[in-house]
Design an enzyme around this catalytic site. Structure first.
Site, PDB file in Angstrom:
ATOM      1  N   GLU A   1      10.385   3.308 -12.134  1.00 40.73           N
ATOM      2  CA  GLU A   1       9.519   2.131 -12.225  1.00 40.73           C
ATOM      3  C   GLU A   1       8.359   2.337 -13.181  1.00 40.73           C
ATOM      4  O   GLU A   1       7.807   1.371 -13.697  1.00 40.73           O
ATOM      5  CB  GLU A   1       9.016   1.721 -10.836  1.00 40.73           C
ATOM      6  CG  GLU A   1       7.968   2.611 -10.245  1.00 40.73           C
ATOM      7  CD  GLU A   1       7.539   2.172  -8.838  1.00 40.73           C
ATOM      8  OE1 GLU A   1       8.274   2.471  -7.888  1.00 40.73           O
ATOM      9  OE2 GLU A   1       6.481   1.541  -8.702  1.00 40.73           O
TER      10      GLU A   1
ATOM     11  N   GLY B   1      10.130  -5.969  -5.961  1.00 43.93           N
ATOM     12  CA  GLY B   1       8.892  -6.266  -5.247  1.00 43.93           C
ATOM     13  C   GLY B   1       7.906  -6.888  -6.208  1.00 43.93           C
ATOM     14  O   GLY B   1       8.287  -7.617  -7.124  1.00 43.93           O
TER      15      GLY B   1
ATOM     16  N   LYS C   1       7.055   4.621   2.498  1.00 42.80           N
ATOM     17  CA  LYS C   1       6.080   5.277   1.638  1.00 42.80           C
ATOM     18  C   LYS C   1       5.583   6.547   2.330  1.00 42.80           C
ATOM     19  O   LYS C   1       5.366   6.539   3.553  1.00 42.80           O
ATOM     20  CB  LYS C   1       4.901   4.335   1.378  1.00 42.80           C
ATOM     21  CG  LYS C   1       5.301   3.036   0.688  1.00 42.80           C
ATOM     22  CD  LYS C   1       5.740   3.263  -0.742  1.00 42.80           C
ATOM     23  CE  LYS C   1       6.079   1.937  -1.421  1.00 42.80           C
ATOM     24  NZ  LYS C   1       6.425   2.132  -2.849  1.00 42.80           N
TER      25      LYS C   1
ATOM     26  N   SER D   1       0.832  -1.209   0.000  1.00 44.13           N
ATOM     27  CA  SER D   1       0.000   0.000   0.000  1.00 44.13           C
ATOM     28  C   SER D   1       0.862   1.251   0.000  1.00 44.13           C
ATOM     29  O   SER D   1       1.842   1.347   0.725  1.00 44.13           O
ATOM     30  CB  SER D   1      -0.927  -0.006   1.214  1.00 44.13           C
ATOM     31  OG  SER D   1      -0.196  -0.118   2.408  1.00 44.13           O
TER      32      SER D   1
ATOM     33  N   GLU E   1      11.601   9.285  -3.931  1.00 39.80           N
ATOM     34  CA  GLU E   1      11.285   8.443  -5.096  1.00 39.80           C
ATOM     35  C   GLU E   1       9.917   8.801  -5.658  1.00 39.80           C
ATOM     36  O   GLU E   1       8.966   9.024  -4.903  1.00 39.80           O
ATOM     37  CB  GLU E   1      11.304   6.980  -4.636  1.00 39.80           C
ATOM     38  CG  GLU E   1      10.997   5.957  -5.710  1.00 39.80           C
ATOM     39  CD  GLU E   1      11.252   4.538  -5.224  1.00 39.80           C
ATOM     40  OE1 GLU E   1      12.106   4.347  -4.335  1.00 39.80           O
ATOM     41  OE2 GLU E   1      10.591   3.616  -5.719  1.00 39.80           O
TER      42      GLU E   1
ATOM     43  N   HIS F   1      13.948  -1.069  -9.424  1.00 41.82           N
ATOM     44  CA  HIS F   1      12.691  -1.258  -8.709  1.00 41.82           C
ATOM     45  C   HIS F   1      12.399  -2.752  -8.633  1.00 41.82           C
ATOM     46  O   HIS F   1      12.585  -3.479  -9.598  1.00 41.82           O
ATOM     47  CB  HIS F   1      11.564  -0.562  -9.478  1.00 41.82           C
ATOM     48  CG  HIS F   1      10.191  -0.868  -8.950  1.00 41.82           C
ATOM     49  ND1 HIS F   1       9.240  -1.559  -9.687  1.00 41.82           N
ATOM     50  CD2 HIS F   1       9.614  -0.586  -7.760  1.00 41.82           C
ATOM     51  CE1 HIS F   1       8.134  -1.670  -8.968  1.00 41.82           C
ATOM     52  NE2 HIS F   1       8.326  -1.098  -7.807  1.00 41.82           N
TER      53      HIS F   1
ATOM     54  N   ASP G   1      12.877  -1.087 -14.274  1.00 45.15           N
ATOM     55  CA  ASP G   1      11.890  -2.084 -13.872  1.00 45.15           C
ATOM     56  C   ASP G   1      11.851  -3.170 -14.946  1.00 45.15           C
ATOM     57  O   ASP G   1      11.684  -2.864 -16.134  1.00 45.15           O
ATOM     58  CB  ASP G   1      10.528  -1.407 -13.706  1.00 45.15           C
ATOM     59  CG  ASP G   1       9.433  -2.365 -13.279  1.00 45.15           C
ATOM     60  OD1 ASP G   1       8.851  -2.142 -12.207  1.00 45.15           O
ATOM     61  OD2 ASP G   1       9.147  -3.322 -14.027  1.00 45.15           O
TER      62      ASP G   1
ATOM     63  N   ASP H   1       9.294   7.465  -0.581  1.00 49.88           N
ATOM     64  CA  ASP H   1       8.686   7.144  -1.883  1.00 49.88           C
ATOM     65  C   ASP H   1       7.255   7.662  -1.898  1.00 49.88           C
ATOM     66  O   ASP H   1       6.428   7.217  -1.098  1.00 49.88           O
ATOM     67  CB  ASP H   1       8.703   5.617  -2.069  1.00 49.88           C
ATOM     68  CG  ASP H   1       8.152   5.164  -3.412  1.00 49.88           C
ATOM     69  OD1 ASP H   1       7.685   6.017  -4.193  1.00 49.88           O
ATOM     70  OD2 ASP H   1       8.198   3.947  -3.674  1.00 49.88           O
TER      71      ASP H   1
END
Lengths: 439, 439
Positions: free
Chosen positions: A305, A357, A224, A23, A278, A355, A328, A252
């Protein structure tokens, strides 16, 4: 003479929105998803099993079906191709997709069609690595510079990176490749974690995870931000207090600000000694990123990304708008385009910090970083590659991280194969998980 | 209280590749196509027929099915909405599509999903115009500036165009709107033709069509270039000799060059006194366009038909890379985004010369140009809007061109409705035309 005989494209979606994993201020409820391409052949691999290639692009839920449709239209073109001819000319294989001027209109080289091309070409690269019995980073890093340069998609880059300059970069790095391969095998590649920083996490959960990650060897922390300035000040202060004064702290914003807001907001957080901000604003706003960078320095600007192709990276790098280049592996159209961006970043002396995840991004980008270190930039002093410990259990050969670093695994291919059980469970809408949610 | 009850999306493709209509250096075999959205309501229009909205985005063939799929996912969200509430808040209607963060990942605001949003919102605008009984340009041009500014998508533009500045532009133009509406009705809006210049046409055909177009009142001529330099020199010389020394001659390379090639190639054609070079290189290469512009001046640089959103236009305009702003009514996400670009162009004093041709683009962009003249820039001295006399026979209310100018028609809506017979014949793959090609 094996041939590509058929393909499958699966729409795989994991219900990550239920846990607020992933999130952030822009993406509040993503269901991490993969457009998952399987290329079948009539050949066998070293273990005597059917030789296949698996490729992924990453999305966050709705619309993954649209990318799958585009991937089917593209993958169809590989059916009937001779595998050896294809893998011996991966530059030409990649360019053959650009010959379709009708499909080009839908981009060009951006959005759904480009994401789909990434998934299909990632599968072709996985196949190439498996056929060679090598990880794709090593397959590329062992090519002579004259061969490697023809893998890179250098179209539209010649005003800043003529082919001769790209070749020169690769040639400069070639004599010392072996030393860096040995270092990689001994130490692994530097990584950082976003595990603690999701916007949906409580302060307690954030601090706990930072502690857990530190024990795993991760020294840098990314949070974040962009929901509320008061929350961000509190969370940044707490994170900085937790990690102490010396370790890197990054933030970010996932594109939620306009340029004036970004400058103002980051200004309020600068007291926490940030390494980078970011995605402060629209990923298309090159001049806006430059304004932000000039205003918030020495905090660096990181983005990439959502930077949709190598021509956009050229803008960011040439204009000095990007301090950290976050390629990415699902957004760019496979290693052909990633290699071009690695070369651009080296030319402009900007470190590449991919990037990751999502679904399979860690698996893929560690190849990009190792390739960069061995054959392109020749340095890892300023580089850290993102790592998120999420969904790796669905991969047959997941990345291995130890001491806060990506380890060399030696698995042939691109580490992109997922378990058939995972596909069966999370295919959308008819996998067992999603069918169950409708009962 | 009419409600949107259902929708249809048709994949319409015309076999234009058979005649080399539309051929250029990049797009040799386009089949001009439309993603065609119909919004149904339970209301009636002024003539007592079902109130509907028709919207188009333009593609050139393969992949139009992918755009149609994305349009279906977006159009579904309008079903059940109250028509009056929707048309009274078209700014909010537009923004409601951006609330889906999962779909946003597929762009953001570019490629297939953005093209599809254009088709759906174009249908909503057509519906709004029909409900009001006015052409959409007039519906917008009669709004008070305070209302009109909220139609424009100004997100991510505030560093160069804060809302107050956008409002100021609209307010400055407001007192004299009536004069310009009267001029439009009397004279029409300036246009130019690409009819003669397709790359697949012979020299004889080119000269013949230039003559025919001149009789229709078109004074400017545009040629496609970029196939072979010798051909281009010969064709430009022939065109210049045909039209004489005073009339505007433009060239269009459709992105086939890298930056050094563009500068060199245009240099060889500069002797023919060119007004602009259009799409010299990648549409994402903002800094590259600036280099070309600096090198080929006083020849202007024109681009925009592949400029994928308002943030990219901000880059081109702020950096001084664009002399002629060629907005496209199917590439940008409807009049909400077009209006933002008109405001940006006015702010940077760059004339808007929309891209047209294709399927329905002339029908739509003449609304953009008229809106620009009446309510935004207030000038047409440097403006010419593209016109191509192709496929208009499929439209119920096609644009009217006379004396080389787009005429005010008064048709309610966006002129986007196609004949049901055309849809039945050219729907792909099962329309009567395409089914017939398989026999």
């Amino acid at each position: 003479m094996p041939t590509i005989t058929s393909f499958e494209v699966a729409d795989v979606r994991f219900p990550t929105s239920l846990q607020a994993d992933g999130s952030d201020a822009m993406n509040k409820d993503g269901d991490y998803s993969a457009t998952y391409v399987t290329l079948h052949t009539d050949g066998t691999d070293a273990a005597g099993k059917e030789l296949r290639g698996y490729g992924i692009t990453f999305t966050i839920g709705r619309g993954n079906d649209i990318v799958c449709m585009a991937a089917r239209e593209l993958a169809q073109r590989l059916v009937g191709r001779d595998v050896n001819a294809m893998v011996n000319d991966m530059g030409g294989t990649y360019l053959s997709f650009s010959e379709d001027s009708q499909m080009r209109w839908l981009g060009p080289e951006k959005g759904v069609v480009h994401l789909a091309l990434s998934a299909v070409m990632n599968a072709a690269w996985d196949l190439a690595g498996r056929l060679a019995g090598k990880p794709v980073w090593r397959l590329l890093a062992e090519m002579p510079p004259e061969q490697l340069v023809d893998i890179a998609d250098l179209r539209y880059l010649s005003d800043v990176l003529p082919r001769e300059r790209a070749l020169e970069i690769l040639q400069d790095a070639a004599p010392t490749r072996g030393e860096r391969i040995a270092q990689l095998e001994a130490q692994g590649y530097p990584a950082y974690t976003t595990a603690a920083g999701w916007l949906g996490y409580s302060d307690e959960k954030m601090v706990r995870i930072i502690g857990e990650q530190e024990k795993l060897g991760f020294t840098a922390v990314k949070l974040k931000v962009g929901g509320s300035i008061d929350d961000d000040i509190r969370r940044c202060r707490l994170a900085r207090e937790t990690i102490g004064p010396d370790r890197p702290l990054m933030i970010d914003a996932n594109q939620v600000w306009d340029v004036p807001t970004a400058i103002d907001w980051v200004g309020h957080l600068a007291q926490f000694d940030l390494k980078w901000i970011e995605e402060p604003t629209s990923p298309d706003d090159i001049l806006g990123h430059k304004k932000i960078r000039d205003a918030v320095a020495p905090i660096g600007v990181a983005t990439g990304e959502h930077c949709h192709n190598r021509v956009m990276f050229k803008q960011f790098l040439e204009s000095g708008a990007m301090d950290y280049c976050q390629v990415d592996a699902g957004r760019l159209a496979s290693l052909n385009e990633i290699l071009a961006v690695l070369l651009l970043a080296k030319h402009f002396d900007v470190p590449v910090c991919p990037h990751a995840g999502g679904v399979g991004l860690c698996e893929m980008v560690h190849h990009a970083s190792m390739l960069d270190y061995v054959a392109v930039s020749g340095s890892w002093d300023r580089n850290i590659t993102e790592y998120v410990d999420n969904l790796h259990e669905h991969f047959v050969n997941p990345v291995k991280v130890a001491n806060g670093r990506y380890q060399v695994t030696g698995d042939p291919g691109y580490n992109t194969e997922m378990f058939t059980e995972s596909i069966a469970e999370f295919s959308f809408p008819d996998g067992t998980y999603w069918a169950g949610t409708r009962n």
